[in-house]
Scaffold this active site. Structure first.
Site, PDB file in Angstrom:
ATOM      1  N   ARG A 101       0.740  -1.601  -0.200  1.00 38.09           N
ATOM      2  CA  ARG A 101      -0.010  -0.090  -0.605  1.00 38.09           C
ATOM      3  C   ARG A 101       0.462   1.134   0.022  1.00 38.09           C
ATOM      4  NH1 ARG A 101      -3.157   2.784   4.478  1.00 38.09           N
ATOM      5  NH2 ARG A 101      -5.010   4.023   3.668  1.00 38.09           N
ATOM      6  N   HIS A 121      -0.025   4.351  -2.046  1.00 34.25           N
ATOM      7  CA  HIS A 121       0.364   5.501  -2.238  1.00 34.25           C
ATOM      8  C   HIS A 121       1.498   6.333  -2.950  1.00 34.25           C
ATOM      9  CE1 HIS A 121      -2.784   4.921   1.293  1.00 34.25           C
ATOM     10  NE2 HIS A 121      -3.313   4.146   0.183  1.00 34.25           N
ATOM     11  N   ASN A 134      -3.276   8.548   5.086  1.00 30.61           N
ATOM     12  CA  ASN A 134      -2.329   8.096   5.183  1.00 30.61           C
ATOM     13  C   ASN A 134      -2.278   8.177   6.855  1.00 30.61           C
ATOM     14  OD1 ASN A 134      -1.440   7.429   2.782  1.00 30.61           O
ATOM     15  ND2 ASN A 134      -0.244   9.948   2.307  1.00 30.61           N
ATOM     16  N   HIS A 190      -6.220  -5.917  -2.095  1.00 34.96           N
ATOM     17  CA  HIS A 190      -7.474  -5.771  -0.689  1.00 34.96           C
ATOM     18  C   HIS A 190      -7.072  -7.193  -0.677  1.00 34.96           C
ATOM     19  CE1 HIS A 190      -8.544  -1.778  -0.757  1.00 34.96           C
ATOM     20  NE2 HIS A 190      -7.404  -1.763  -0.864  1.00 34.96           N
TER      21      HIS A 190
HETATM   22  C1  HEM Z   1      -9.445   1.228  -6.158  1.00 35.21           C
HETATM   23  C2  HEM Z   1      -9.377   2.129  -4.928  1.00 35.21           C
HETATM   24  C3  HEM Z   1      -9.142   2.076  -3.947  1.00 35.21           C
HETATM   25  C4  HEM Z   1      -9.311   2.698  -2.526  1.00 35.21           C
HETATM   26  C5  HEM Z   1     -10.636   2.992  -1.829  1.00 35.21           C
HETATM   27  C6  HEM Z   1      -8.600   1.955  -1.391  1.00 35.21           C
HETATM   28  C7  HEM Z   1      -9.238   1.625   0.390  1.00 35.21           C
HETATM   29  C8  HEM Z   1      -8.570   1.248   0.753  1.00 35.21           C
HETATM   30  C9  HEM Z   1      -8.682   1.238   2.451  1.00 35.21           C
HETATM   31  C10 HEM Z   1      -9.981   2.504   3.884  1.00 35.21           C
HETATM   32  C11 HEM Z   1      -7.693   0.539   3.681  1.00 35.21           C
HETATM   33  C12 HEM Z   1      -8.108   0.568   5.452  1.00 35.21           C
HETATM   34  C13 HEM Z   1      -6.726   1.631   5.788  1.00 35.21           C
HETATM   35  C14 HEM Z   1      -7.203   1.885   6.721  1.00 35.21           C
HETATM   36  O1  HEM Z   1      -8.178   1.199   7.361  1.00 35.21           O
HETATM   37  O2  HEM Z   1      -5.579   1.966   7.644  1.00 35.21           O
HETATM   38  C15 HEM Z   1      -7.149   0.542   2.526  1.00 35.21           C
HETATM   39  C16 HEM Z   1      -5.906  -0.798   2.468  1.00 35.21           C
HETATM   40  C17 HEM Z   1      -5.025  -1.888   2.323  1.00 35.21           C
HETATM   41  N1  HEM Z   1      -4.994  -1.428   0.669  1.00 35.21           N
HETATM   42 FE1  HEM Z   1      -6.102   0.111  -0.760  1.00 35.21          FE
HETATM   43  N2  HEM Z   1      -7.473   1.057  -1.510  1.00 35.21           N
HETATM   44  C18 HEM Z   1      -7.630   1.653  -3.397  1.00 35.21           C
HETATM   45  C19 HEM Z   1      -6.818   0.688  -3.437  1.00 35.21           C
HETATM   46  C20 HEM Z   1      -5.861  -0.169  -3.610  1.00 35.21           C
HETATM   47  C21 HEM Z   1      -4.031  -0.540  -4.528  1.00 35.21           C
HETATM   48  C22 HEM Z   1      -4.415   0.273  -5.829  1.00 35.21           C
HETATM   49  C23 HEM Z   1      -3.852  -0.761  -3.739  1.00 35.21           C
HETATM   50  C24 HEM Z   1      -1.901  -1.460  -3.680  1.00 35.21           C
HETATM   51  C25 HEM Z   1      -1.614  -1.999  -5.490  1.00 35.21           C
HETATM   52  C26 HEM Z   1      -4.411  -1.185  -1.889  1.00 35.21           C
HETATM   53  C27 HEM Z   1      -3.138  -1.664  -0.636  1.00 35.21           C
HETATM   54  C28 HEM Z   1      -3.997  -1.402   0.208  1.00 35.21           C
HETATM   55  C29 HEM Z   1      -3.297  -2.744   1.251  1.00 35.21           C
HETATM   56  C30 HEM Z   1      -2.366  -3.684   0.959  1.00 35.21           C
HETATM   57  C31 HEM Z   1      -4.111  -2.559   2.454  1.00 35.21           C
HETATM   58  C32 HEM Z   1      -4.188  -3.065   3.834  1.00 35.21           C
HETATM   59  C33 HEM Z   1      -3.102  -2.650   4.618  1.00 35.21           C
HETATM   60  C34 HEM Z   1      -2.471  -2.999   5.632  1.00 35.21           C
HETATM   61  O3  HEM Z   1      -2.963  -3.303   6.373  1.00 35.21           O
HETATM   62  O4  HEM Z   1      -1.536  -2.611   6.033  1.00 35.21           O
HETATM   63  N3  HEM Z   1      -5.276  -0.527  -2.712  1.00 35.21           N
HETATM   64  N4  HEM Z   1      -7.439   0.494   1.083  1.00 35.21           N
END
Ligand code: HEM
Ligand SMILES: *[C@@H]1O[C@H](CO)[C@@H](O)[C@H](O)[C@H]1NC(C)=O
Length: 323
Positions: free
Chosen positions: A59, A63, A91, A190
């Protein structure tokens, strides 16, 4: 005459390639041969201690690339002159893995000082993270340089929100040179990691002021989520897996979840409400190798967004501050 000039032309051409600063698979082969092993050792050590780190590093790279290109800007602390990306809504109290990137940078500064950019470290660490969680491998081209600024405002404007409609999310991808397929494929990230309750809680109790939960949420998942994320502010920062079935595994169950109304974020489940994206979700839910192949290809595209090369930017000595 023409023959006498030929060698000069060849040299000029080669110089043009180098100074034009294209990315290159072998960029650090001579200047920092230990780079791959240093990244691998650090990511695997971190993963053995905390499997979630794979998700967090992936992630972090995303970002970085979506704000001012893949230039390590997400790693910069704010200064008296600017508020950094770390302070942006998506972030703050959310991104993780900065300590691992710093550790890698530290090790590399010992082996090959002022050589490897933080942007390249992030790109390599993301690839290694996906592999450690069982995901696909892809070739990473290198030579990104580190940017000089990091703007909170830009991060707030460019990073997708789980509350915004799919067309807005698609627009944020297309403005970075990615397409609708990349949206579907990269959302597959995800399949690992966690989200805090506040990022999906409005689905659980009073969805869009209906007094009812989000109807596109499976009833048994709903019950579990209501239990883990009770309707009080105190639960806002509790964690829930993004993929409840195989939380640790980088696989295609994210798409199977969506097909079964088991998506966690509104923005995840929204991929089923659009004909074009739903068709892709269905495909990926059935064909894990198709997903693995396409994810690798989309990650290469992600890693090439807005890179700066050649003499632009700098090679930071510390990832959190400009030299
Ligand atoms: C398509 C639009 C996207 C939205 C709206 C989105 C939104 C989010 C949100 C809200 C979270 C939880 C953050 C938290 O609760 O602190 C999250 C976690 C995550 N996102 Fe996304 N995301 C998107 C796309 C992506 C992309 C493109 C990637 C990587 C290629 C990605 C990888 C991740 C990962 C791996 C997590 C878990 C991180 C952790 O556990 O530390 N996301 N995302
Ligand atoms: C191990 O992981 C935890 C988070 O689960 C973290 O707080 C801690 O710093 C990690 N320890 C090492 C040595 O990386």
């Amino acid at each position: 005459m023409a023959h006498a000039f030929l060698p000069y032309l060849v040299i000029a051409f080669l110089l043009a390639i180098v100074s034009n600063g294209q990315l290159d698979y072998n960029y650090y082969d001579d200047s920092c041969p230990n780079l791959p092993i240093v990244v691998r050792n650090n990511v695997w050590t971190a993963y053995r201690n905390d499997t979630r780190i794979a998700a967090s590093l992936l992630r972090l790279h995303f970002h970085d690339c979506f704000v001012n290109g893949c230039d390590g800007s997400v790693l910069l602390d704010g200064t008296a002159h600017f508020k950094g990306e770390k302070n942006a809504g998506p972030n703050r109290n959310s991104i993780r893995g900065l300590d691992i990137i710093d550790k890698i940078k530290n090790d590399l500064e010992r082996d090959c000082p002022s050589t490897v950019s933080c942007a390249d470290i992030l790109t390599l660490a993301a690839r290694e993270a996906v592999i450690s969680a069982g995901g696909p491998y892809w070739e990473v081209s290198l030579g990104r340089r580190d940017g000089l600024t990091s703007l909170m405002k830009a991060a707030n404007a460019n990073l997708p929100s789980p509350f915004e409609p799919l067309d807005k999310i698609i627009a944020k991808f297309t403005s970075n040179g990615l397409d609708i397929k990349d949206v579907v494929v990269l959302s597959g990230a995800h399949t690992i990691g966690y989200a805090q309750c506040f990022t999906f809680k409005r689905r659980l109790f009073n969805f869009k002021s209906s007094g009812k939960p989000d109807p596109t949420l499976d009833p048994s998942l709903l019950t579990d989520l209501q239990e883990n994320c009770p309707n009080v502010d105190g639960s806002n920062n509790k964690l829930n897996p993004l993929d409840t079935s195989t939380t640790e595994m980088f696989d295609n169950t994210y798409y199977q979840n969506l097909v079964n109304n088991y998506g966690l974020l509104e923005s995840d489940q929204a991929l089923m409400a659009n004909e074009e994206t739903a068709e892709m979700v269905n495909e990926y839910s059935m064909y894990p190798y198709l997903f693995a192949r396409d994810f690798a290809a989309s990650m290469v595209k992600l890693g090439n967004i807005g890179v700066i090369t050649g003499q632009e930017g700098q090679i930071r000595k510390k990832c959190a501050s400009v030299n």
